[in-house]
Scaffold this active site. Structure first.
Site, PDB file in Angstrom:
ATOM      1  N   LEU A   1       0.853  -1.192   0.000  1.00 55.80           N
ATOM      2  CA  LEU A   1       0.000   0.000   0.000  1.00 55.80           C
ATOM      3  C   LEU A   1       0.885   1.236   0.000  1.00 55.80           C
ATOM      4  CD1 LEU A   1      -2.525  -1.144   2.759  1.00 55.80           C
ATOM      5  CD2 LEU A   1      -2.855  -1.218   0.274  1.00 55.80           C
TER       6      LEU A   1
ATOM      7  N   ASP B   1       2.885  -5.902   2.645  1.00 51.06           N
ATOM      8  CA  ASP B   1       3.263  -4.903   3.663  1.00 51.06           C
ATOM      9  C   ASP B   1       3.849  -5.542   4.928  1.00 51.06           C
ATOM     10  OD1 ASP B   1       2.355  -2.053   2.874  1.00 51.06           O
ATOM     11  OD2 ASP B   1       0.675  -3.301   2.254  1.00 51.06           O
TER      12      ASP B   1
ATOM     13  N   GLU C   1       5.526  -3.039  13.183  1.00 56.08           N
ATOM     14  CA  GLU C   1       5.087  -2.135  14.256  1.00 56.08           C
ATOM     15  C   GLU C   1       3.563  -2.028  14.315  1.00 56.08           C
ATOM     16  OE1 GLU C   1       6.122   2.354  15.517  1.00 56.08           O
ATOM     17  OE2 GLU C   1       5.289   2.159  13.510  1.00 56.08           O
ATOM     18  N   ASP C   2       2.921  -2.107  13.136  1.00 50.31           N
ATOM     19  CA  ASP C   2       1.470  -1.923  13.103  1.00 50.31           C
ATOM     20  C   ASP C   2       0.712  -3.078  13.721  1.00 50.31           C
ATOM     21  OD1 ASP C   2       1.470   0.582  11.854  1.00 50.31           O
ATOM     22  OD2 ASP C   2       1.844  -0.336   9.917  1.00 50.31           O
TER      23      ASP C   2
ATOM     24  N   ARG D   1      -4.069  -6.141   5.355  1.00 48.04           N
ATOM     25  CA  ARG D   1      -2.954  -6.359   6.271  1.00 48.04           C
ATOM     26  C   ARG D   1      -3.333  -7.215   7.484  1.00 48.04           C
ATOM     27  NH1 ARG D   1       0.683  -1.526   7.703  1.00 48.04           N
ATOM     28  NH2 ARG D   1       1.909  -3.367   8.258  1.00 48.04           N
TER      29      ARG D   1
ATOM     30  N   ARG E   1      -6.635   4.653   9.553  1.00 49.27           N
ATOM     31  CA  ARG E   1      -6.343   3.283   9.978  1.00 49.27           C
ATOM     32  C   ARG E   1      -6.798   2.954  11.409  1.00 49.27           C
ATOM     33  NH1 ARG E   1      -2.083   1.202   6.820  1.00 49.27           N
ATOM     34  NH2 ARG E   1      -2.585   1.743   4.673  1.00 49.27           N
TER      35      ARG E   1
ATOM     36  N   HIS F   1      -0.173   7.959   9.504  1.00 47.06           N
ATOM     37  CA  HIS F   1      -0.178   7.613  10.925  1.00 47.06           C
ATOM     38  C   HIS F   1       0.291   8.797  11.780  1.00 47.06           C
ATOM     39  CE1 HIS F   1       0.613   3.166   9.673  1.00 47.06           C
ATOM     40  NE2 HIS F   1      -0.637   3.252  10.117  1.00 47.06           N
TER      41      HIS F   1
ATOM     42  N   VAL G   1       6.667   3.500   0.241  1.00 51.39           N
ATOM     43  CA  VAL G   1       5.428   2.771   0.559  1.00 51.39           C
ATOM     44  C   VAL G   1       5.035   3.069   2.018  1.00 51.39           C
ATOM     45  CG1 VAL G   1       5.526   0.997  -1.223  1.00 51.39           C
ATOM     46  CG2 VAL G   1       6.802   0.653   0.898  1.00 51.39           C
TER      47      VAL G   1
ATOM     48  N   CYS H   1       8.414   1.759  11.792  1.00 50.07           N
ATOM     49  CA  CYS H   1       7.492   0.752  11.221  1.00 50.07           C
ATOM     50  C   CYS H   1       8.058  -0.661  11.184  1.00 50.07           C
ATOM     51  CB  CYS H   1       7.190   1.088   9.764  1.00 50.07           C
ATOM     52  SG  CYS H   1       6.082   2.428   9.533  1.00 50.07           S
TER      53      CYS H   1
HETATM   54  N1  GLY Z   1       2.515   0.520   3.288  1.00 44.91           N
HETATM   55  C1  GLY Z   1       2.266   0.646   4.665  1.00 44.91           C
HETATM   56  C2  GLY Z   1       0.820   0.756   4.935  1.00 44.91           C
HETATM   57  O1  GLY Z   1       0.136   1.300   4.119  1.00 44.91           O
HETATM   58  O2  GLY Z   1       0.306   0.321   5.918  1.00 44.91           O
END
Ligand code: GLY
Length: 284
Positions: free
Chosen positions: A29, A72, A77-78, A97, A144, A172, A267, A273
């Site tokens: 993404l 991704d 981290e996400d 994701r 998000r 973010h 990206v 991240c």
């Molecule tokens: N490419 C990282 C994200 O969009 O979450």
């Protein structure tokens, strides 16, 4: 309690990372649709990033394998918020994701973390929206991350205040800020970044010092506090953000580690991240 915990910010024994799949270059993404990731350069930069943790800092790096079906997946981290012995597995805001959490959850269980899952289907949370200062959490409400995600974070980490901050112009919250020490917030210079900082300052009863850098993207750094090395800051390389690096160089007590990240940034991958910081040392 807060002061002790704040001074343990950045303490870390293990780092979880995940290798770059070939599919990242074309399929990850991205907010800028015209960006092209160089497949050789992106891996080289990522290797340098991991080497910094492993060889320069002597940390244990848990390197999860890439998954080609999850372009991704290096952005670990996400997938979780780890604080002391607990890790909250997130429900990422991007549907594509969601499966990334599985390998990260397993790695956290293997590290004997107390793993808590976010099962509410109304909640979304990306770790990139979570700024932990050592004293409290700030959660960006973005495309998000939503209010319900922030509420579940607050329920999980009950010892800490959780405040929300609107994030409009960026992916973010940590796209334009991060911590550089127990009391020090690095922040970009844009109007959006400064407005978010003002919101954080208004919500907190603690007065943080701030380090303002000219480039928002350069405000995303990895702060660590390593026994024998002290304050450590991984920051963007001088060839990428020379003016911001001049600001970091004023931090005379920090060990500064410049890291190039031009390819993953195409990206929307920032320095924070690509790693999850875990502290397994007993002196929390
Ligand atoms: N490419 C990282 C994200 O969009 O979450």
């Amino acid at each position: 309690m807060a002061a002790d915990v704040a001074s343990s910010l950045g303490r870390c024994t293990h780092i979880i990372t995940r290798a770059i799949p070939d599919s990242l270059c074309q399929e990850a993404l991205r907010t800028k649709s015209d960006s092209t990731v160089d497949p050789v350069k992106v891996r080289h930069q990522f290797e340098q990033y991991i080497e910094a943790f492993k060889n320069q800092l002597g940390l244990n790096v848990v390197e999860l394998p890439a998954d080609e079906s999850l372009p991704d997946c290096p952005f670990v981290e996400d997938m979780a918020i780890a604080c002391e012995g607990t890790a909250l597995i997130t429900r990422p805001g991007a549907q594509s994701r969601r499966k990334e959490v599985e390998a990260v959850k397993k790695a956290l269980q293997d590290l004997q973390m107390n793993v808590v899952e976010m099962t509410d289907e109304n909640a979304t949370l990306d770790g990139g929206d979570v700024l932990f200062t050592g004293r409290e959490f700030f959660v960006g409400l973005s495309k998000r991350t939503n209010q319900r995600g922030a509420e579940i974070l607050a329920d999980t980490f009950k010892d800490y205040a959780v405040s929300t901050v609107p994030v409009c112009d960026y992916l973010h919250l940590k796209s334009f800020c991060s911590m550089a020490g127990p009391n020090l917030i690095v922040i970009g210079s844009s109007e959006a970044a400064q407005k978010a900082l003002k919101t954080m300052q208004q919500m907190s009863d603690h007065r943080y010092d701030k380090l303002t850098v000219p480039d928002d993207e350069a405000a995303n750094c990895v702060y660590l506090n390593i026994p024998g090395k002290g304050h450590v800051l991984l920051h963007r390389a001088p060839e990428e953000f020379p003016e911001s690096v001049k600001v970091f160089e004023k931090l005379k007590e920090h060990m500064l580690i410049p890291v190039a990240n031009s390819e993953l940034s195409k990206v929307d991958g920032s320095l924070t991240c690509c790693s999850l910081l875990i502290n397994k040392s007993p002196n929390l």
